[in-house]
Design a protein around this motif. Sequence first.
Motif, PDB file in Angstrom:
ATOM      1  N   PHE A 437       0.811  -1.216   0.000  1.00  0.00           N
ATOM      2  CA  PHE A 437       0.000   0.000   0.000  1.00  0.00           C
ATOM      3  C   PHE A 437       0.845   1.267   0.000  1.00  0.00           C
ATOM      4  CE2 PHE A 437      -1.691  -3.352   2.818  1.00  0.00           C
ATOM      5  CZ  PHE A 437      -2.764  -3.772   2.051  1.00  0.00           C
ATOM      6  N   ALA A 438       2.169   1.114  -0.119  1.00  0.00           N
ATOM      7  CA  ALA A 438       3.068   2.252   0.069  1.00  0.00           C
ATOM      8  C   ALA A 438       2.997   3.264  -1.067  1.00  0.00           C
ATOM      9  CB  ALA A 438       4.502   1.756   0.242  1.00  0.00           C
ATOM     10  N   ASN A 439       2.974   2.803  -2.301  1.00  0.00           N
ATOM     11  CA  ASN A 439       3.089   3.722  -3.440  1.00  0.00           C
ATOM     12  C   ASN A 439       1.822   3.770  -4.293  1.00  0.00           C
ATOM     13  OD1 ASN A 439       5.889   4.336  -2.878  1.00  0.00           O
ATOM     14  ND2 ASN A 439       6.382   2.301  -3.662  1.00  0.00           N
ATOM     15  N   LEU A 440       0.681   3.527  -3.663  1.00  0.00           N
ATOM     16  CA  LEU A 440      -0.581   3.563  -4.404  1.00  0.00           C
ATOM     17  C   LEU A 440      -0.973   5.001  -4.716  1.00  0.00           C
ATOM     18  CD1 LEU A 440      -2.691   0.865  -2.502  1.00  0.00           C
ATOM     19  CD2 LEU A 440      -1.496   0.620  -4.675  1.00  0.00           C
ATOM     20  N   LYS A 441      -1.480   5.212  -5.904  1.00  0.00           N
ATOM     21  CA  LYS A 441      -1.946   6.531  -6.301  1.00  0.00           C
ATOM     22  C   LYS A 441      -3.460   6.614  -6.075  1.00  0.00           C
ATOM     23  CE  LYS A 441       1.667   7.099  -9.784  1.00  0.00           C
ATOM     24  NZ  LYS A 441       1.967   7.317 -11.221  1.00  0.00           N
ATOM     25  N   GLY A 442      -3.919   7.817  -5.789  1.00  0.00           N
ATOM     26  CA  GLY A 442      -5.345   7.984  -5.542  1.00  0.00           C
ATOM     27  C   GLY A 442      -5.697   7.631  -4.110  1.00  0.00           C
ATOM     28  N   ASP A 443      -6.983   7.394  -3.873  1.00  0.00           N
ATOM     29  CA  ASP A 443      -7.453   7.132  -2.510  1.00  0.00           C
ATOM     30  C   ASP A 443      -8.040   5.732  -2.359  1.00  0.00           C
ATOM     31  OD1 ASP A 443      -9.673   7.465  -4.044  1.00  0.00           O
ATOM     32  OD2 ASP A 443     -10.592   9.042  -2.824  1.00  0.00           O
ATOM     33  N   LYS A 444      -7.728   4.824  -3.282  1.00  0.00           N
ATOM     34  CA  LYS A 444      -8.256   3.463  -3.222  1.00  0.00           C
ATOM     35  C   LYS A 444      -7.156   2.466  -2.874  1.00  0.00           C
ATOM     36  CE  LYS A 444     -12.145   3.962  -6.447  1.00  0.00           C
ATOM     37  NZ  LYS A 444     -13.173   3.631  -5.413  1.00  0.00           N
ATOM     38  N   SER A 445      -7.544   1.402  -2.186  1.00  0.00           N
ATOM     39  CA  SER A 445      -6.614   0.321  -1.879  1.00  0.00           C
ATOM     40  C   SER A 445      -6.459  -0.573  -3.102  1.00  0.00           C
ATOM     41  CB  SER A 445      -7.144  -0.495  -0.685  1.00  0.00           C
ATOM     42  OG  SER A 445      -6.222  -1.487  -0.309  1.00  0.00           O
ATOM     43  N   ILE A 446      -5.668  -1.626  -2.983  1.00  0.00           N
ATOM     44  CA  ILE A 446      -5.530  -2.560  -4.099  1.00  0.00           C
ATOM     45  C   ILE A 446      -6.884  -3.242  -4.338  1.00  0.00           C
ATOM     46  CG2 ILE A 446      -3.069  -2.924  -3.709  1.00  0.00           C
ATOM     47  CD1 ILE A 446      -3.693  -5.499  -2.268  1.00  0.00           C
ATOM     48  N   ILE A 492      -4.609   0.307   5.090  1.00  0.00           N
ATOM     49  CA  ILE A 492      -4.599  -0.408   3.803  1.00  0.00           C
ATOM     50  C   ILE A 492      -4.899   0.544   2.633  1.00  0.00           C
ATOM     51  CG2 ILE A 492      -5.178  -2.617   4.850  1.00  0.00           C
ATOM     52  CD1 ILE A 492      -8.041  -2.227   4.015  1.00  0.00           C
ATOM     53  N   HIS A 493      -4.762   1.839   2.884  1.00  0.00           N
ATOM     54  CA  HIS A 493      -4.887   2.875   1.861  1.00  0.00           C
ATOM     55  C   HIS A 493      -6.285   2.916   1.232  1.00  0.00           C
ATOM     56  CE1 HIS A 493      -2.798   5.929  -0.542  1.00  0.00           C
ATOM     57  NE2 HIS A 493      -3.578   5.576  -1.535  1.00  0.00           N
ATOM     58  N   ALA A 494      -7.286   2.535   1.991  1.00  0.00           N
ATOM     59  CA  ALA A 494      -8.679   2.679   1.511  1.00  0.00           C
ATOM     60  C   ALA A 494      -9.195   4.023   1.997  1.00  0.00           C
ATOM     61  CB  ALA A 494      -9.527   1.527   2.017  1.00  0.00           C
ATOM     62  N   LEU A 495      -8.567   5.089   1.509  1.00  0.00           N
ATOM     63  CA  LEU A 495      -8.876   6.428   2.007  1.00  0.00           C
ATOM     64  C   LEU A 495     -10.283   6.862   1.622  1.00  0.00           C
ATOM     65  CD1 LEU A 495      -5.452   8.154   1.216  1.00  0.00           C
ATOM     66  CD2 LEU A 495      -6.164   6.929   3.281  1.00  0.00           C
ATOM     67  N   ASP A 496     -10.786   6.369   0.500  1.00  0.00           N
ATOM     68  CA  ASP A 496     -12.153   6.714   0.097  1.00  0.00           C
ATOM     69  C   ASP A 496     -13.160   6.178   1.111  1.00  0.00           C
ATOM     70  OD1 ASP A 496     -11.402   4.138  -0.569  1.00  0.00           O
ATOM     71  OD2 ASP A 496     -12.621   4.046  -2.395  1.00  0.00           O
ATOM     72  N   HIS A 497     -13.006   4.941   1.534  1.00  0.00           N
ATOM     73  CA  HIS A 497     -13.906   4.358   2.528  1.00  0.00           C
ATOM     74  C   HIS A 497     -13.706   5.003   3.894  1.00  0.00           C
ATOM     75  CE1 HIS A 497     -15.512   1.233  -0.046  1.00  0.00           C
ATOM     76  NE2 HIS A 497     -14.283   0.857  -0.386  1.00  0.00           N
ATOM     77  N   ALA A 498     -12.442   5.294   4.253  1.00  0.00           N
ATOM     78  CA  ALA A 498     -12.162   5.912   5.554  1.00  0.00           C
ATOM     79  C   ALA A 498     -12.826   7.276   5.654  1.00  0.00           C
ATOM     80  CB  ALA A 498     -10.658   6.025   5.764  1.00  0.00           C
ATOM     81  N   THR A 499     -12.721   8.055   4.581  1.00  0.00           N
ATOM     82  CA  THR A 499     -13.330   9.385   4.577  1.00  0.00           C
ATOM     83  C   THR A 499     -14.849   9.292   4.639  1.00  0.00           C
ATOM     84  OG1 THR A 499     -11.465  10.199   3.262  1.00  0.00           O
ATOM     85  CG2 THR A 499     -13.446  11.564   3.332  1.00  0.00           C
ATOM     86  N   ALA A 500     -15.417   8.348   3.901  1.00  0.00           N
ATOM     87  CA  ALA A 500     -16.878   8.188   3.892  1.00  0.00           C
ATOM     88  C   ALA A 500     -17.403   7.812   5.273  1.00  0.00           C
ATOM     89  CB  ALA A 500     -17.269   7.136   2.862  1.00  0.00           C
ATOM     90  N   VAL A 501     -16.721   6.893   5.971  1.00  0.00           N
ATOM     91  CA  VAL A 501     -17.146   6.477   7.311  1.00  0.00           C
ATOM     92  C   VAL A 501     -17.012   7.641   8.291  1.00  0.00           C
ATOM     93  CG1 VAL A 501     -16.602   4.964   9.266  1.00  0.00           C
ATOM     94  CG2 VAL A 501     -16.616   4.052   6.948  1.00  0.00           C
TER      95      VAL A 501
END
Length: 517
Positions: A437-446, A492-501
Amino acid sequence: MKEVHKTNQHRLDTLHEDLENSSKTIDRLEGITDDSGRYRFFQEMRGYVRDLLECFNEKVPLVNELETAMHQLLKQQATRFVQRRQDDIKDESSEYSSHSSKTVMVPSLDSFGRDRALYQENAKQRRIAEREARRARRRLAREQAGKMAEHHEGLSSDDEETSTDITSFNTENDRIVNDSRKVFEDVLDDFCTLDSIKSRFEVWRQMYYTHYKDAYIGLCLPKLLNPLIRLQLIKWNPFEPICCDFESMLWFESLLFYGCEEGENPQIDDVDTYLLPAIVEKVVLPKLTGLAENVWDPLSTSQTSRLVKLLLKLVEGYPSVVNGENKYTQNLLKAIILRIRKSVDEDIFVPLYPRSILENKNSAPYLFFQRQFWSALKLLDNILQWTGIISNRVLQELTVDSLLNRHILLALQNSDPGDDSLKKCQSLITCLPKNWFANLKGDKSIPQMENFCCYLVHLANTTYRLSLGCSDVEKRTARENIKQVIKFLAIIHALDHATAVANEYGVKDIKALLDGK
C-alpha cells in the motif's frame, strides 16, 4: 611381362619413398620432448577418473537408495501430521454439525467381520481422546511459560508424536545413517573422500593449469563430486529445530578454498571459483525442492520461518544461481507455491454456525469456530513470510483471493461485531506487508482488498447501530471502535472508505487518524 615389371617397379619406388618419409617423421618426433607435460597430464587424469567412475557406478545406486529411504521417512512423518490434523477437523465438524445424522442403521461389516460404523466411531473416539490430551499438554506448557494471555487456540502447531511413532522413526533414521557410513567402507581413500579427490585435481591444476583449463575440469567437478556430497546431506533436514548448517558440513569446508592460491587474486574467468555455487545449484536446491514439496508444512510457523531464512541466505550468498532466471530456483519456488495452494485447499476449513450457537462463548462449536479462524489467519501470516522472495502478485492471489476472501472474510462476517471482530481485524492487518500500500496513487486500496474494505465499513455501521439507545459509556466505546475501523481502512490505503465512514458518523479528527496509520 614388361608391363607387369614396370608396374611392380613403380610400386617398389613408392614404398621406398614412403619408408624414407616415415623414417624422417620418426626421427623428428623422437627429437621432440613432452616439455609441457600435456601427454602425462591427460594420461594420469584419464586413468584416475576412469577408476573413480567405475567406483561411483557401483556406489551411486546405494546412495540413491539411501537418499530415497530418508526422503520417504520424512514424507511419511509429515503426511501423518497433516492427516491427523485433517481427521481432527472432520471429527469436530461432524460432531458439531446440526445436520449430523443420529439414525440407527443396519450394521455393515468389513472384510474382517467388523461393524464399519462401530469401528469408525471407536477410532473417532480414540482420536478425540488423543487430541484433547495433546491440547491439554500444550495448554499446561503455555501456563507454565506464562503465555496464556497472548495465545489464541489454533495458533499452535500440533506436532506431538506418540512414543511408538518416535521409536519407529528413530530406528529407521539410525539405520539409514549407519548404512550411509558403510557405503564407501571398502573403497580406498583416494576414491571416496573429498579431500583426497580434491587434492588430486589441485595438484593437476597447479602443475598443468593451461591443460587443466582446456579440459574443462572445473565444469565437470560438481557432477563428479555429487555422490559424495549427497551422501553427507542425507540426514540434513532444515526443518528440524537443531539442524547443521550445510555451510558447516565437511564437504563445504573441504571445497571452500578450492582453486585459491595463497597471495593470488582469483581470475574472473576461472570456473573453479564457481564450484560451490554450482554445487548449491545442482545438489542443494534439488534437495530443498523435494523437501518443500513433500515434507514442509505451510501451517507450521517454525518450519516456514526456517525455510524462508534459508532461502534468504541462499539468495544473498549465491546470487549467481539462486535467482529468478535459474531453472533450479524456479523449480523450488514452483514447489513452494504448489504446496501452499494445497494447504489452502485441504487444511483450511472455517465452519459457519447460526449466531444463536455462537452466543455461548464456552460452547464447543464456538471454540471450534474460533480455533479454525485463527488457524486460517496463521496460514495467511506464514504465507506472507515469503514477501521479498515470491512476487507480490502471487502472494496476493494466495492470501487475499484464496484465503482472505474465501475463508477469513466469511468467518469475520459471522463473528461478534464488537471487540472480537476488532481484534481479528487488527491481527489480520498486522500481517499484511506495508509495501502493498506504500506507493498507491489515488485514494483506493488494491482491488483485491475491496471486499475486506466493505466488511470494515459494514462493521462500522453495525457498531453504530448497536450503540443506539445505549448508555453514554457504551456510545463512547462505539465511537472509539468506529475510529479504530477508520484507522484500519487508512492503513490499507482505503482512504475513500475511511473518509466516507468519518463523514457518516461525524468523526472530525480524521486527519490525525490517517496520519497515525
